[in-house]
Design a protein around this motif. Structure first.
Motif, PDB file in Angstrom:
ATOM      1  N   GLU A  15     -10.749  72.824 -14.013  1.00 38.68           N
ATOM      2  CA  GLU A  15     -10.324  71.428 -14.154  1.00 38.68           C
ATOM      3  C   GLU A  15      -9.811  70.884 -12.824  1.00 38.68           C
ATOM      4  OE1 GLU A  15      -8.831  71.134 -18.775  1.00 38.68           O
ATOM      5  OE2 GLU A  15      -7.603  72.274 -17.368  1.00 38.68           O
ATOM      6  N   VAL A  16      -9.080  71.706 -12.087  1.00 38.14           N
ATOM      7  CA  VAL A  16      -8.597  71.277 -10.776  1.00 38.14           C
ATOM      8  C   VAL A  16      -9.772  71.059  -9.824  1.00 38.14           C
ATOM      9  CG1 VAL A  16      -7.153  71.892  -8.806  1.00 38.14           C
ATOM     10  CG2 VAL A  16      -6.409  72.485 -11.125  1.00 38.14           C
ATOM     11  N   THR A  17     -10.739  71.961  -9.878  1.00 43.81           N
ATOM     12  CA  THR A  17     -11.914  71.837  -9.010  1.00 43.81           C
ATOM     13  C   THR A  17     -12.687  70.558  -9.316  1.00 43.81           C
ATOM     14  OG1 THR A  17     -12.096  74.247  -8.840  1.00 43.81           O
ATOM     15  CG2 THR A  17     -14.057  72.958  -8.313  1.00 43.81           C
ATOM     16  N   ARG A  18     -12.826  70.212 -10.591  1.00 38.20           N
ATOM     17  CA  ARG A  18     -13.531  68.978 -10.962  1.00 38.20           C
ATOM     18  C   ARG A  18     -12.835  67.755 -10.374  1.00 38.20           C
ATOM     19  NH1 ARG A  18     -13.189  69.414 -16.107  1.00 38.20           N
ATOM     20  NH2 ARG A  18     -11.535  67.892 -16.494  1.00 38.20           N
ATOM     21  N   LEU A  19     -11.497  67.715 -10.452  1.00 42.06           N
ATOM     22  CA  LEU A  19     -10.757  66.600  -9.868  1.00 42.06           C
ATOM     23  C   LEU A  19     -10.901  66.592  -8.357  1.00 42.06           C
ATOM     24  CD1 LEU A  19      -8.756  64.248  -9.934  1.00 42.06           C
ATOM     25  CD2 LEU A  19      -6.895  65.915 -10.054  1.00 42.06           C
ATOM     26  N   ALA A  20     -10.815  67.777  -7.742  1.00 43.76           N
ATOM     27  CA  ALA A  20     -10.920  67.865  -6.285  1.00 43.76           C
ATOM     28  C   ALA A  20     -12.273  67.346  -5.809  1.00 43.76           C
ATOM     29  CB  ALA A  20     -10.706  69.304  -5.831  1.00 43.76           C
ATOM     30  N   GLU A  21     -13.347  67.699  -6.507  1.00 40.88           N
ATOM     31  CA  GLU A  21     -14.670  67.231  -6.115  1.00 40.88           C
ATOM     32  C   GLU A  21     -14.775  65.718  -6.218  1.00 40.88           C
ATOM     33  OE1 GLU A  21     -17.235  69.414  -8.672  1.00 40.88           O
ATOM     34  OE2 GLU A  21     -17.239  71.234  -7.411  1.00 40.88           O
TER      35      GLU A  21
ATOM     36  N   ILE B 187     -12.528  66.576  -2.016  1.00 38.56           N
ATOM     37  CA  ILE B 187     -11.809  67.688  -1.402  1.00 38.56           C
ATOM     38  C   ILE B 187     -12.637  68.949  -1.546  1.00 38.56           C
ATOM     39  CG2 ILE B 187      -9.685  69.033  -1.398  1.00 38.56           C
ATOM     40  CD1 ILE B 187      -8.288  66.712  -2.746  1.00 38.56           C
ATOM     41  N   SER B 188     -12.820  69.656  -0.462  1.00 40.05           N
ATOM     42  CA  SER B 188     -13.534  70.925  -0.506  1.00 40.05           C
ATOM     43  C   SER B 188     -12.532  72.075  -0.578  1.00 40.05           C
ATOM     44  CB  SER B 188     -14.420  71.086   0.740  1.00 40.05           C
ATOM     45  OG  SER B 188     -13.632  71.039   1.917  1.00 40.05           O
ATOM     46  N   GLY B 189     -13.005  73.210  -1.035  1.00 42.55           N
ATOM     47  CA  GLY B 189     -12.137  74.370  -1.137  1.00 42.55           C
ATOM     48  C   GLY B 189     -11.834  74.723  -2.574  1.00 42.55           C
ATOM     49  N   SER B 190     -11.317  75.915  -2.776  1.00 39.18           N
ATOM     50  CA  SER B 190     -10.983  76.408  -4.111  1.00 39.18           C
ATOM     51  C   SER B 190      -9.475  76.363  -4.321  1.00 39.18           C
ATOM     52  CB  SER B 190     -11.488  77.846  -4.288  1.00 39.18           C
ATOM     53  OG  SER B 190     -12.891  77.906  -4.131  1.00 39.18           O
TER      54      SER B 190
ATOM     55  N   ALA C 169     -12.849  53.869  -7.349  1.00 36.28           N
ATOM     56  CA  ALA C 169     -11.972  54.704  -8.174  1.00 36.28           C
ATOM     57  C   ALA C 169     -12.668  55.216  -9.427  1.00 36.28           C
ATOM     58  CB  ALA C 169     -10.715  53.929  -8.563  1.00 36.28           C
ATOM     59  N   ALA C 170     -13.775  54.582  -9.829  1.00 38.38           N
ATOM     60  CA  ALA C 170     -14.422  54.911 -11.104  1.00 38.38           C
ATOM     61  C   ALA C 170     -14.817  56.378 -11.224  1.00 38.38           C
ATOM     62  CB  ALA C 170     -15.631  54.002 -11.314  1.00 38.38           C
ATOM     63  N   PRO C 171     -15.451  57.012 -10.209  1.00 37.72           N
ATOM     64  CA  PRO C 171     -15.808  58.438 -10.366  1.00 37.72           C
ATOM     65  C   PRO C 171     -14.591  59.343 -10.551  1.00 37.72           C
ATOM     66  CG  PRO C 171     -17.007  57.432  -8.533  1.00 37.72           C
ATOM     67  CD  PRO C 171     -15.967  56.467  -8.937  1.00 37.72           C
ATOM     68  N   ILE C 172     -13.472  59.003  -9.909  1.00 40.13           N
ATOM     69  CA  ILE C 172     -12.261  59.808 -10.055  1.00 40.13           C
ATOM     70  C   ILE C 172     -11.705  59.670 -11.469  1.00 40.13           C
ATOM     71  CG2 ILE C 172      -9.935  60.207  -9.159  1.00 40.13           C
ATOM     72  CD1 ILE C 172     -10.899  58.967  -6.517  1.00 40.13           C
TER      73      ILE C 172
END
Length: 506
Positions: free
Chosen positions: A122-128, A132-135, A210-213
């Protein structure tokens, strides 16, 4: 008046400072509040089990059963947001008057409570979605993706426990030491570069960026506004999500969109709360009556009578201007009755209510942050911009009285220290060993910062000391105090000792 539409066009005069305040106050603000029991254990699990067993457990609303205003805290009476009028109207109170018939609303509605744990996926989905790159890595109870090397770049922090409060920031870095050219101004280490000037994105373009976020957050059906601008060129987008088919208040997502369409800051909530117990609810008219009951005002402040000089007395203890027959002497002036101040005589403020919408408002209930069925009233004063006043819609018989506060330990004689205060933010300075810690405090107290260094974190604590013999007015201001570490902070998170949560960096 419709329960879903304003019967009067709301004014569009909303300042950027208020809009930015919504970004900070809504959706968890700039801190990671994880006071809710979000792992399905403890109070949350017990309450859920009680919900399924029979009649719902009465709600004990912290701060009272009353109302709140835009961005403010809740209480037995209205909370006050920065820059907003006092909904209670000060000493004389406020009378909220509906401009049209009020809706009855449903007969019952469910509370929604956070549960579960935020996953790395879930965090990775928000980061993308934020670019934001990285794990993400788990540091204590916080998922984090942070910049490497010089610290420049994006940083995302997400509380592991539901509802998963998150904060996002972007740091451009800045030259220091020999990298700073002579004759050029360079920001100190740890401070970001000044925001570039120029015209901000249009409201429509900022909403599109902002829509994709918002979609990644599951909030593509949220009510979105983009009227605010900060730093002259950054558009502020705020989104109030829909939960259980109802609009929400105090559960918002805030994003700052730069001129190039990139999100440079944000905060919000990652996990949608689950439906809990269903409670009988009252209609808008009864809720408005309760709102007016709480908004009666505090009454005149200070002594209620005008001072008058006492009459002189003779040797027998009688007034000097009284004759022996008890009648007033010639020229006698009767003392005036107690005077009335302007505050005594002033009428309550009259504020029209132009809309009433049934929804869910964030409230603290027995240590949990829940969404509680509420009426959202639009107050539209003649001398200011419209604002929202919230009144709990749960039937009064299902509201438990506030718990009596437990007595605080009595400090030793001569020791004016108090419990630790919450930290707002921290900035790394100098060679990385100096921390500038920002927090709110009283004007008459003195403060020091203590730091406890561990290999995986640094815990900071604000120590407040007061003078018990000093009379002081209750005014709060922001303080910044520094503390020096034994070794550079590096990539270790800074944790607030008062809340146990990670502290955002500035």
């Amino acid at each position: 008046m419709s329960g879903t539409e304003n019967v009067r066009r709301r004014r569009s005069v909303i300042t950027a400072s208020v809009a930015a305040g919504v970004l900070l106050a809504g959706g968890g603000g700039v801190y990671l509040a994880t006071t809710a029991s979000g792992d399905g254990t403890g109070a949350g699990a017990a309450a859920k089990a009680a919900d399924a067993a029979g009649p719902p457990t009465p709600l004990r609303l912290e701060g009272g059963s009353g109302d709140a205003t835009d961005g403010g805290d809740t209480r037995g009476g209205p909370g006050i947001a920065p820059g907003e009028p006092d909904p209670g109207g000060g000493p004389n109170g406020t009378v909220y008057t509906a401009k049209g018939p009020l809706p009855q609303g449903p007969s019952s509605a469910a509370v929604h409570r956070p549960e579960g744990l935020v996953t790395s996926a879930e965090v990775t989905r928000l980061a993308e979605a934020l670019g934001i790159s990285g794990s993400p890595s788990l540091v204590g109870e916080v998922w984090t993706i942070r910049p490497e090397k010089d610290g420049s770049g994006a940083r995302l922090d997400v509380a592991r426990k539901a509802p998963g409060n998150w904060t996002y920031s972007w740091y451009d870095g800045g030259p220091a030491g020999d990298a700073c050219l002579k004759g050029k101004a360079c920001p100190p280490p740890g401070e970001s570069k000044p925001a570039p000037g120029g015209t901000p994105l249009s409201e429509a373009a900022a909403k599109a960026a902002a829509a994709p976020i918002l979609k990644a957050l599951g909030q593509d059906d949220a009510k979105v506004t983009a009227t605010g601008v900060v730093n002259g060129s950054v558009r502020v987008v705020n989104a109030d999500p829909v939960v259980g088919g109802l609009p929400t208040y105090g559960w918002s997502t805030g994003l700052q969109i730069a001129r190039d369409g990139r999100a440079v800051a944000g905060s919000g909530i990652l996990k949608e709360p689950a439906e809990g117990a269903t409670y009988p609810v009252i209609g808008a008219a009864k809720a408005l009556a309760g709102l007016n009951e709480d908004a009666k005002g505090t009454g005149p402040i200070g002594v209620g009578h005008c001072p008058t000089a006492p009459p002189g007395v003779d040797g027998n203890g009688k007034p000097e201007d009284t004759r022996t027959d008890g009648k007033p002497a010639p020229g006698h002036v009767e003392p005036t009755p107690p005077c009335q101040t302007i505050v005594d005589m002033a009428a309550p403020d009259q504020v029209p209510v132009t809309a009433a919408v049934f929804g869910l408002a964030a409230r603290d209930v027995d240590g949990e942050r829940l969404l509680v069925p509420s009426w959202l009233f639009t107050a539209d004063p003649a001398d200011g911009a419209p604002y929202t006043v919230v009144r709990t819609a749960v039937a009064p018989e299902y509201l438990a009285p506030p718990a009596k506060p437990s007595p605080e330990p009595t400090p030793p004689p001569g020791d004016g220290t108090r419990a630790a205060r919450a930290v707002e933010s921290v900035r790394v300075q100098g060679d990385g060993r100096e921390l500038a810690v920002t927090f709110w405090g009283g004007v008459c107290s003195t403060y020091t910062v203590k730091a406890d260094e561990q290999p995986d974190r640094v815990t900071v604590r604000i120590v407040e000391k007061t003078d018990p013999d000093r009379v002081c007015i209750m005014i709060a201001k922001d303080f910044t105090k520094t503390v020096t570490l034994k070794s550079p902070l590096g990539d270790r998170p800074v944790v607030d000792a008062a809340s146990g949560e990670a502290v955002p960096r500035r």
